[in-house]
Design a protein around this motif. Sequence first.
Motif, PDB file in Angstrom:
ATOM      1  N   PHE A  15       0.861  -1.183   0.000  1.00  0.00           N
ATOM      2  CA  PHE A  15       0.000   0.000   0.000  1.00  0.00           C
ATOM      3  C   PHE A  15       0.895   1.231   0.000  1.00  0.00           C
ATOM      4  O   PHE A  15       1.809   1.354   0.830  1.00  0.00           O
ATOM      5  CB  PHE A  15      -0.901   0.006   1.240  1.00  0.00           C
ATOM      6  CG  PHE A  15      -1.681   1.280   1.427  1.00  0.00           C
ATOM      7  CD1 PHE A  15      -2.888   1.475   0.787  1.00  0.00           C
ATOM      8  CD2 PHE A  15      -1.199   2.292   2.252  1.00  0.00           C
ATOM      9  CE1 PHE A  15      -3.604   2.654   0.955  1.00  0.00           C
ATOM     10  CE2 PHE A  15      -1.900   3.462   2.429  1.00  0.00           C
ATOM     11  CZ  PHE A  15      -3.115   3.647   1.781  1.00  0.00           C
ATOM     12  N   LEU A  16       0.633   2.158  -0.955  1.00  0.00           N
ATOM     13  CA  LEU A  16       1.415   3.380  -1.054  1.00  0.00           C
ATOM     14  C   LEU A  16       0.476   4.547  -1.318  1.00  0.00           C
ATOM     15  O   LEU A  16      -0.240   4.566  -2.319  1.00  0.00           O
ATOM     16  CB  LEU A  16       2.444   3.274  -2.180  1.00  0.00           C
ATOM     17  CG  LEU A  16       3.278   4.525  -2.473  1.00  0.00           C
ATOM     18  CD1 LEU A  16       4.107   4.917  -1.259  1.00  0.00           C
ATOM     19  CD2 LEU A  16       4.184   4.292  -3.685  1.00  0.00           C
ATOM     20  N   SER A  17       0.477   5.519  -0.402  1.00  0.00           N
ATOM     21  CA  SER A  17      -0.368   6.706  -0.531  1.00  0.00           C
ATOM     22  C   SER A  17       0.520   7.934  -0.634  1.00  0.00           C
ATOM     23  O   SER A  17       1.366   8.171   0.241  1.00  0.00           O
ATOM     24  CB  SER A  17      -1.309   6.826   0.675  1.00  0.00           C
ATOM     25  OG  SER A  17      -2.054   8.030   0.606  1.00  0.00           O
ATOM     26  N   ASP A  18       0.326   8.709  -1.711  1.00  0.00           N
ATOM     27  CA  ASP A  18       1.123   9.909  -1.960  1.00  0.00           C
ATOM     28  C   ASP A  18       0.188  11.122  -1.952  1.00  0.00           C
ATOM     29  O   ASP A  18      -0.634  11.304  -2.845  1.00  0.00           O
ATOM     30  CB  ASP A  18       1.837   9.788  -3.311  1.00  0.00           C
ATOM     31  CG  ASP A  18       2.848  10.903  -3.522  1.00  0.00           C
ATOM     32  OD1 ASP A  18       2.815  11.893  -2.771  1.00  0.00           O
ATOM     33  OD2 ASP A  18       3.685  10.783  -4.442  1.00  0.00           O
ATOM     34  N   ARG A  19       0.326  11.970  -0.918  1.00  0.00           N
ATOM     35  CA  ARG A  19      -0.535  13.150  -0.761  1.00  0.00           C
ATOM     36  C   ARG A  19       0.278  14.440  -0.781  1.00  0.00           C
ATOM     37  O   ARG A  19      -0.157  15.468  -0.237  1.00  0.00           O
ATOM     38  CB  ARG A  19      -1.310  13.060   0.558  1.00  0.00           C
ATOM     39  CG  ARG A  19      -2.119  11.775   0.702  1.00  0.00           C
ATOM     40  CD  ARG A  19      -2.732  11.639   2.081  1.00  0.00           C
ATOM     41  NE  ARG A  19      -1.727  11.681   3.140  1.00  0.00           N
ATOM     42  CZ  ARG A  19      -0.953  10.661   3.495  1.00  0.00           C
ATOM     43  NH1 ARG A  19      -1.063   9.486   2.852  1.00  0.00           N
ATOM     44  NH2 ARG A  19      -0.064  10.788   4.457  1.00  0.00           N
ATOM     45  N   VAL A  75      -2.928  10.340  -4.612  1.00  0.00           N
ATOM     46  CA  VAL A  75      -2.754   9.115  -5.387  1.00  0.00           C
ATOM     47  C   VAL A  75      -2.482   7.968  -4.425  1.00  0.00           C
ATOM     48  O   VAL A  75      -1.606   8.061  -3.564  1.00  0.00           O
ATOM     49  CB  VAL A  75      -1.609   9.244  -6.398  1.00  0.00           C
ATOM     50  CG1 VAL A  75      -1.471   7.967  -7.214  1.00  0.00           C
ATOM     51  CG2 VAL A  75      -1.813  10.450  -7.313  1.00  0.00           C
ATOM     52  N   THR A  76      -3.236   6.881  -4.599  1.00  0.00           N
ATOM     53  CA  THR A  76      -3.074   5.695  -3.766  1.00  0.00           C
ATOM     54  C   THR A  76      -2.835   4.490  -4.657  1.00  0.00           C
ATOM     55  O   THR A  76      -3.613   4.231  -5.585  1.00  0.00           O
ATOM     56  CB  THR A  76      -4.310   5.452  -2.889  1.00  0.00           C
ATOM     57  OG1 THR A  76      -4.526   6.602  -2.068  1.00  0.00           O
ATOM     58  CG2 THR A  76      -4.119   4.232  -2.008  1.00  0.00           C
ATOM     59  N   HIS A  77      -1.746   3.751  -4.392  1.00  0.00           N
ATOM     60  CA  HIS A  77      -1.428   2.547  -5.138  1.00  0.00           C
ATOM     61  C   HIS A  77      -1.558   1.345  -4.200  1.00  0.00           C
ATOM     62  O   HIS A  77      -1.027   1.360  -3.087  1.00  0.00           O
ATOM     63  CB  HIS A  77       0.003   2.587  -5.696  1.00  0.00           C
ATOM     64  CG  HIS A  77       0.294   3.791  -6.538  1.00  0.00           C
ATOM     65  ND1 HIS A  77      -0.133   3.910  -7.840  1.00  0.00           N
ATOM     66  CD2 HIS A  77       0.991   4.927  -6.260  1.00  0.00           C
ATOM     67  CE1 HIS A  77       0.285   5.060  -8.340  1.00  0.00           C
ATOM     68  NE2 HIS A  77       0.961   5.698  -7.395  1.00  0.00           N
ATOM     69  N   GLY A  99      -2.039  -4.511  -9.599  1.00  0.00           N
ATOM     70  CA  GLY A  99      -2.550  -3.590  -8.591  1.00  0.00           C
ATOM     71  C   GLY A  99      -3.558  -2.602  -9.136  1.00  0.00           C
ATOM     72  O   GLY A  99      -4.045  -2.718 -10.276  1.00  0.00           O
ATOM     73  N   LEU A 100      -3.874  -1.618  -8.294  1.00  0.00           N
ATOM     74  CA  LEU A 100      -4.887  -0.616  -8.605  1.00  0.00           C
ATOM     75  C   LEU A 100      -4.362   0.748  -8.174  1.00  0.00           C
ATOM     76  O   LEU A 100      -3.810   0.897  -7.079  1.00  0.00           O
ATOM     77  CB  LEU A 100      -6.185  -0.926  -7.865  1.00  0.00           C
ATOM     78  CG  LEU A 100      -7.307   0.117  -7.951  1.00  0.00           C
ATOM     79  CD1 LEU A 100      -7.866   0.180  -9.373  1.00  0.00           C
ATOM     80  CD2 LEU A 100      -8.415  -0.195  -6.947  1.00  0.00           C
ATOM     81  N   THR A 123      -7.387   2.996 -12.008  1.00  0.00           N
ATOM     82  CA  THR A 123      -6.700   2.331 -13.104  1.00  0.00           C
ATOM     83  C   THR A 123      -6.126   1.011 -12.606  1.00  0.00           C
ATOM     84  O   THR A 123      -5.387   0.989 -11.612  1.00  0.00           O
ATOM     85  CB  THR A 123      -5.548   3.203 -13.652  1.00  0.00           C
ATOM     86  OG1 THR A 123      -6.070   4.474 -14.053  1.00  0.00           O
ATOM     87  CG2 THR A 123      -4.874   2.526 -14.819  1.00  0.00           C
ATOM     88  N   HIS A 124      -6.465  -0.071 -13.265  1.00  0.00           N
ATOM     89  CA  HIS A 124      -5.880  -1.371 -12.966  1.00  0.00           C
ATOM     90  C   HIS A 124      -4.618  -1.534 -13.787  1.00  0.00           C
ATOM     91  O   HIS A 124      -4.567  -1.144 -14.963  1.00  0.00           O
ATOM     92  CB  HIS A 124      -6.869  -2.499 -13.295  1.00  0.00           C
ATOM     93  CG  HIS A 124      -8.061  -2.523 -12.383  1.00  0.00           C
ATOM     94  ND1 HIS A 124      -8.082  -3.209 -11.196  1.00  0.00           N
ATOM     95  CD2 HIS A 124      -9.282  -1.925 -12.505  1.00  0.00           C
ATOM     96  CE1 HIS A 124      -9.264  -3.047 -10.613  1.00  0.00           C
ATOM     97  NE2 HIS A 124     -10.012  -2.272 -11.390  1.00  0.00           N
ATOM     98  N   PHE A 125      -3.584  -2.077 -13.201  1.00  0.00           N
ATOM     99  CA  PHE A 125      -2.327  -2.253 -13.928  1.00  0.00           C
ATOM    100  C   PHE A 125      -1.771  -3.647 -13.650  1.00  0.00           C
ATOM    101  O   PHE A 125      -2.007  -4.237 -12.584  1.00  0.00           O
ATOM    102  CB  PHE A 125      -1.307  -1.178 -13.532  1.00  0.00           C
ATOM    103  CG  PHE A 125      -0.956  -1.146 -12.070  1.00  0.00           C
ATOM    104  CD1 PHE A 125      -0.009  -2.005 -11.537  1.00  0.00           C
ATOM    105  CD2 PHE A 125      -1.600  -0.251 -11.219  1.00  0.00           C
ATOM    106  CE1 PHE A 125       0.317  -1.963 -10.196  1.00  0.00           C
ATOM    107  CE2 PHE A 125      -1.283  -0.204  -9.871  1.00  0.00           C
ATOM    108  CZ  PHE A 125      -0.326  -1.071  -9.355  1.00  0.00           C
ATOM    109  N   ALA A 126      -1.020  -4.130 -14.662  1.00  0.00           N
ATOM    110  CA  ALA A 126      -0.318  -5.402 -14.497  1.00  0.00           C
ATOM    111  C   ALA A 126       1.028  -5.182 -13.832  1.00  0.00           C
ATOM    112  O   ALA A 126       1.482  -5.983 -13.019  1.00  0.00           O
ATOM    113  CB  ALA A 126      -0.147  -6.089 -15.847  1.00  0.00           C
ATOM    114  N   ASP A 127       1.688  -4.082 -14.185  1.00  0.00           N
ATOM    115  CA  ASP A 127       2.934  -3.709 -13.513  1.00  0.00           C
ATOM    116  C   ASP A 127       3.069  -2.197 -13.610  1.00  0.00           C
ATOM    117  O   ASP A 127       2.647  -1.573 -14.576  1.00  0.00           O
ATOM    118  CB  ASP A 127       4.150  -4.404 -14.124  1.00  0.00           C
ATOM    119  CG  ASP A 127       4.305  -4.097 -15.606  1.00  0.00           C
ATOM    120  OD1 ASP A 127       4.898  -3.046 -15.919  1.00  0.00           O
ATOM    121  OD2 ASP A 127       3.824  -4.908 -16.423  1.00  0.00           O
ATOM    122  N   LEU A 128       3.669  -1.625 -12.570  1.00  0.00           N
ATOM    123  CA  LEU A 128       3.822  -0.171 -12.500  1.00  0.00           C
ATOM    124  C   LEU A 128       5.131   0.135 -11.779  1.00  0.00           C
ATOM    125  O   LEU A 128       5.421  -0.426 -10.719  1.00  0.00           O
ATOM    126  CB  LEU A 128       2.644   0.457 -11.736  1.00  0.00           C
ATOM    127  CG  LEU A 128       2.746   1.963 -11.467  1.00  0.00           C
ATOM    128  CD1 LEU A 128       2.663   2.750 -12.774  1.00  0.00           C
ATOM    129  CD2 LEU A 128       1.636   2.420 -10.510  1.00  0.00           C
TER     130      LEU A 128
END
Length: 378
Positions: free
Chosen positions: A174-178, A185-187, A208-209, A223-228
């Motif tokens: 979990f990564l939240s960038d504020r 933005v939350t990953h 992830g999302l 946004t759903h992603f396979a890799d980021l």
Amino acid sequence: MARFDRYMLSQLMVLFGFFALVLVSVYWINRAVQLFDRLIGDGQTALVFAEFTALTLPSVIRIVLPIAGFAATLYVTNRLSTESELTVMQSTGFSPWRLARPVVYFGLIVGLMVAVLANVLVPRSLKQLQLREAEISQNVTARLLTEGTFLHPTDGVTFYIREIAPDGRMNDVFLSDRRDPSESVTHTAASAYLVRTDTGPALVMINGLTQRLSRPAMQLNTTHFADLSYGIKGLIETNDSAPPLLRHFSTYELLTSPVHIQVRTGVSAGVFTEELHARLSQPLFALTVALLGFATLLSGGFSRFGVWRQIVLALLYLVLIKALESVVTDPVLSNPARWPLLYLPALIGLLLAAALLARAAGQLPSLSAWRRRKAALS
């Protein structure tokens, strides 16, 4: 050394060790709590915490030693006076000047300890502490790879890993960038890896999302992603460009390379001079407070009510000397040629102690005796 000198010096050293231990423990606990919150909160180990607290101890001990010497002198002198040991020694012919000799030895010993700390050990420990802080601030693994804990590597960023596999894979990230006021933005990802790239370390998240909340419209995009790939270089605060501090140089370096050090640190001549002579005057202060405490209690003579008034007076003298130290600092900062002022508080304390010893020896009349003499003459 006479037997009485050895006896009194041993008493002073024992009580000095006790008061130093107590005061250092109090100061150390206060600083250790702050370090614990900062280091453990950043994911550091208990070993790093112990190392940092050990590096801060010389600074704490340097501050505490003169006060511990002053307290030991008051305690021992009060006990010897209460048990009439000083009275017995005076009746055998010991003058107040002679009784003060073991206190002078004691003050010189404490002053030597303070000199070694202030001029050698404290600068080295502070310099090593800065180096370790820089290393830890660059250590990505220690700052981020901590499982089961919500970490805040910088303001506005929250990072969490549920589990770290033996192969280095991070599960449930979990990564939240504020940091951007206009959006949050939350990953979230099922797994992630930490890799090195040409532009710095990066976090590669798998399956992830990403949720992006725009302000002030409060519009949420997912946004759903396979890799980021997410660069984390900005999450690590480094001190590579930080200039060296004046307090990190030993006194020998300050004396041998003053211009070079001023250029490197960027300090003014007043700040440089104040730092140098403040270190050199600290051992003299340790001797002063020990001798002043003894002379103040001895000048009161024997009383069945104790010497509590003299103890209060000695504390007031200590406060005045410390207040005078802060007064003479500003003139030196503005004009380095006034550096002798930094030695003035300790010298005034020594002169006051000498005057009190002379009064106890009958070489100076007391205020009441002076009034009686004046009344008799009138």
